[in-house]
Design a protein around this motif. Structure first.
Motif, PDB file in Angstrom:
ATOM      1  N   LYS A  40      38.048  50.523  34.449  1.00  0.00           N
ATOM      2  CA  LYS A  40      37.281  50.314  33.392  1.00  0.00           C
ATOM      3  C   LYS A  40      35.770  50.247  33.694  1.00  0.00           C
ATOM      4  O   LYS A  40      35.121  50.666  32.907  1.00  0.00           O
ATOM      5  CB  LYS A  40      37.746  48.766  32.917  1.00  0.00           C
ATOM      6  N   ILE A  44      32.856  52.531  32.082  1.00  0.00           N
ATOM      7  CA  ILE A  44      31.365  52.058  31.402  1.00  0.00           C
ATOM      8  C   ILE A  44      30.197  52.756  31.955  1.00  0.00           C
ATOM      9  O   ILE A  44      29.374  53.090  31.413  1.00  0.00           O
ATOM     10  CB  ILE A  44      31.400  50.303  31.347  1.00  0.00           C
ATOM     11  N   TRP A  47      29.557  56.193  31.037  1.00  0.00           N
ATOM     12  CA  TRP A  47      28.800  56.044  29.389  1.00  0.00           C
ATOM     13  C   TRP A  47      27.397  56.277  29.792  1.00  0.00           C
ATOM     14  O   TRP A  47      26.736  56.471  28.818  1.00  0.00           O
ATOM     15  CB  TRP A  47      29.503  55.068  28.789  1.00  0.00           C
ATOM     16  N   SER A  48      26.755  55.650  30.785  1.00  0.00           N
ATOM     17  CA  SER A  48      25.472  55.337  30.839  1.00  0.00           C
ATOM     18  C   SER A  48      24.680  57.017  31.119  1.00  0.00           C
ATOM     19  O   SER A  48      23.314  56.850  31.032  1.00  0.00           O
ATOM     20  CB  SER A  48      24.989  54.663  32.147  1.00  0.00           C
ATOM     21  N   GLN A  78      30.163  62.314  29.727  1.00  0.00           N
ATOM     22  CA  GLN A  78      30.693  61.843  28.783  1.00  0.00           C
ATOM     23  C   GLN A  78      32.326  61.879  28.828  1.00  0.00           C
ATOM     24  O   GLN A  78      32.848  60.992  28.627  1.00  0.00           O
ATOM     25  CB  GLN A  78      30.246  61.980  27.184  1.00  0.00           C
ATOM     26  N   SER A  81      33.705  59.595  31.490  1.00  0.00           N
ATOM     27  CA  SER A  81      34.122  58.240  30.726  1.00  0.00           C
ATOM     28  C   SER A  81      35.268  58.330  29.829  1.00  0.00           C
ATOM     29  O   SER A  81      36.025  57.377  29.716  1.00  0.00           O
ATOM     30  CB  SER A  81      32.707  57.876  30.168  1.00  0.00           C
ATOM     31  N   MET A  85      38.998  56.107  30.051  1.00  0.00           N
ATOM     32  CA  MET A  85      39.315  55.550  29.026  1.00  0.00           C
ATOM     33  C   MET A  85      40.728  55.901  28.558  1.00  0.00           C
ATOM     34  O   MET A  85      41.426  55.046  28.039  1.00  0.00           O
ATOM     35  CB  MET A  85      38.388  55.307  28.060  1.00  0.00           C
ATOM     36  N   PRO A  97      37.520  49.632  27.397  1.00  0.00           N
ATOM     37  CA  PRO A  97      36.128  49.170  27.234  1.00  0.00           C
ATOM     38  C   PRO A  97      36.136  48.917  26.002  1.00  0.00           C
ATOM     39  O   PRO A  97      36.413  49.779  25.058  1.00  0.00           O
ATOM     40  CB  PRO A  97      35.184  49.983  27.932  1.00  0.00           C
ATOM     41  N   GLU A  99      33.498  48.932  22.206  1.00  0.00           N
ATOM     42  CA  GLU A  99      32.329  49.741  22.093  1.00  0.00           C
ATOM     43  C   GLU A  99      31.248  48.903  22.229  1.00  0.00           C
ATOM     44  O   GLU A  99      30.011  49.330  22.808  1.00  0.00           O
ATOM     45  CB  GLU A  99      32.635  50.086  20.423  1.00  0.00           C
ATOM     46  N   GLU A 101      30.891  46.929  24.870  1.00  0.00           N
ATOM     47  CA  GLU A 101      30.739  46.921  26.482  1.00  0.00           C
ATOM     48  C   GLU A 101      30.179  48.232  26.667  1.00  0.00           C
ATOM     49  O   GLU A 101      29.191  48.436  27.736  1.00  0.00           O
ATOM     50  CB  GLU A 101      31.987  46.641  27.062  1.00  0.00           C
ATOM     51  N   LEU A 102      30.613  49.321  26.125  1.00  0.00           N
ATOM     52  CA  LEU A 102      30.053  50.780  26.307  1.00  0.00           C
ATOM     53  C   LEU A 102      28.484  50.815  25.841  1.00  0.00           C
ATOM     54  O   LEU A 102      27.503  51.308  26.586  1.00  0.00           O
ATOM     55  CB  LEU A 102      30.740  51.850  25.282  1.00  0.00           C
ATOM     56  N   HIS A 103      28.296  50.245  24.687  1.00  0.00           N
ATOM     57  CA  HIS A 103      26.858  50.479  23.953  1.00  0.00           C
ATOM     58  C   HIS A 103      25.822  49.315  24.847  1.00  0.00           C
ATOM     59  O   HIS A 103      24.812  49.733  24.897  1.00  0.00           O
ATOM     60  CB  HIS A 103      26.798  49.787  22.666  1.00  0.00           C
TER      61      HIS A 103
END
Length: 279
Positions: A40, A44, A47-48, A78, A81, A85, A97, A99, A101-103
């Protein structure tokens, strides 16, 4: 332009999440809660790539070739990620995760010199290649072992692509590029001195948000990375030496020099700084 050939090369190497991941080999008895939580956190962190891409496009407006390459890098990061997931969605849906937590890891990075940023991310790919290789060894469940091995190979390819843009920068800018690359190479190869592993996701990138201006500081557990490296996958001196060695070997090839140690690189950096009047 480098983008057309890089697109063709990376297209040939692209893997399918539906067809190339052996989902049917999953063994529930070999996945612990502890291991699932690390998946997890890595999902995340990957995702950065979103805010990093926004930074690259903003700071490289005068370089359409490199900006076009970002379309490949962003897609594949991406996808990393997403595959992590998807693993959780299939086998540990309680760990997927949110949304929010991703944002949380999407925030603005301060402008930075493009050459230094290029080198920073090259070193990040070298480091992540080894982190994921070690993670694949640490995990016991076969599907996630395969996923981490796949991601490691991708990160190595990304590092090779960044290296091509670094070589182009030296051809165009000479010692200006060499000094930028040597300076950041010194920083990224000196984790032993700094007391922590240096990677783009744990460096401060927005002075107005300090101290919550690293990707890691915005994870559900900001202390996760160090625990993952030190206690879980046990990324020790042998593995760190592979990271440092990779940086030194690539810079040796790039500069046409022989850097056996970080001290060798530092001496070269000082020579460049003196010549540029920056000593």
């Amino acid at each position: 332009m480098l983008y057309p050939q890089l697109f063709a090369d990376l297209e040939k190497a692209r893997w399918s999440m539906a067809d190339d991941i052996a989902w049917d080999q999953f063994d529930t008895s070999l996945l612990t809660d502890e291991q699932a939580l690390t998946v997890k956190m890595n999902a995340i962190t990957e995702w950065s790539a979103l805010p990093a891409t926004e930074m690259f496009l903003r700071d490289n407006r005068d370089d359409s070739d490199f900006s076009a390459f970002m379309s490949i890098w962003f897609y594949e990061e991406q996808k990393h990620s997403l595959v992590l997931m998807e693993y959780l969605r299939r086998f540990r849906p309680d760990m997927v995760p949110t949304e929010a937590e991703l944002h949380a890891v999407r925030f603005e990075f301060d402008p930075a010199p493009p050459l230094e940023t290029l080198m920073l991310h090259f070193c990040g790919e070298v480091r992540l290649t080894q982190w994921y290789r070690r993670a694949s060894e640490w995990h016991t469940e076969p599907v996630i072992k395969q996923i981490y091995k796949t991601l490691s190979t991708d990160e190595a390819r990304h590092g090779g692509a960044y290296l091509k843009y670094m070589k182009r920068s030296i051809e165009r800018l000479g010692d200006e590029a060499r000094l930028a690359f040597a300076k950041i190479g010194m920083l990224m190869a000196s984790s032993a001195r700094s007391g922590k592993p240096l990677h783009p996701t744990n460096l401060h990138v927005n002075k107005d948000l300090f101290p919550n201006d690293t990707v890691q500081s915005r994870l559900p557990d900001p202390d996760w990375l160090e625990h993952w490296l030190d206690t879980q996958i046990q990324f020790g001196k042998e593995w760190e030496a592979r990271v440092v060695g990779g940086i030194l070997r690539n810079l040796s090839s790039l500069f046409g020099m022989a850097f056996e140690t970080v001290s060798d690189l530092n001496r070269y950096r000082k020579q460049l700084a003196v010549a540029a009047g920056q000593a």
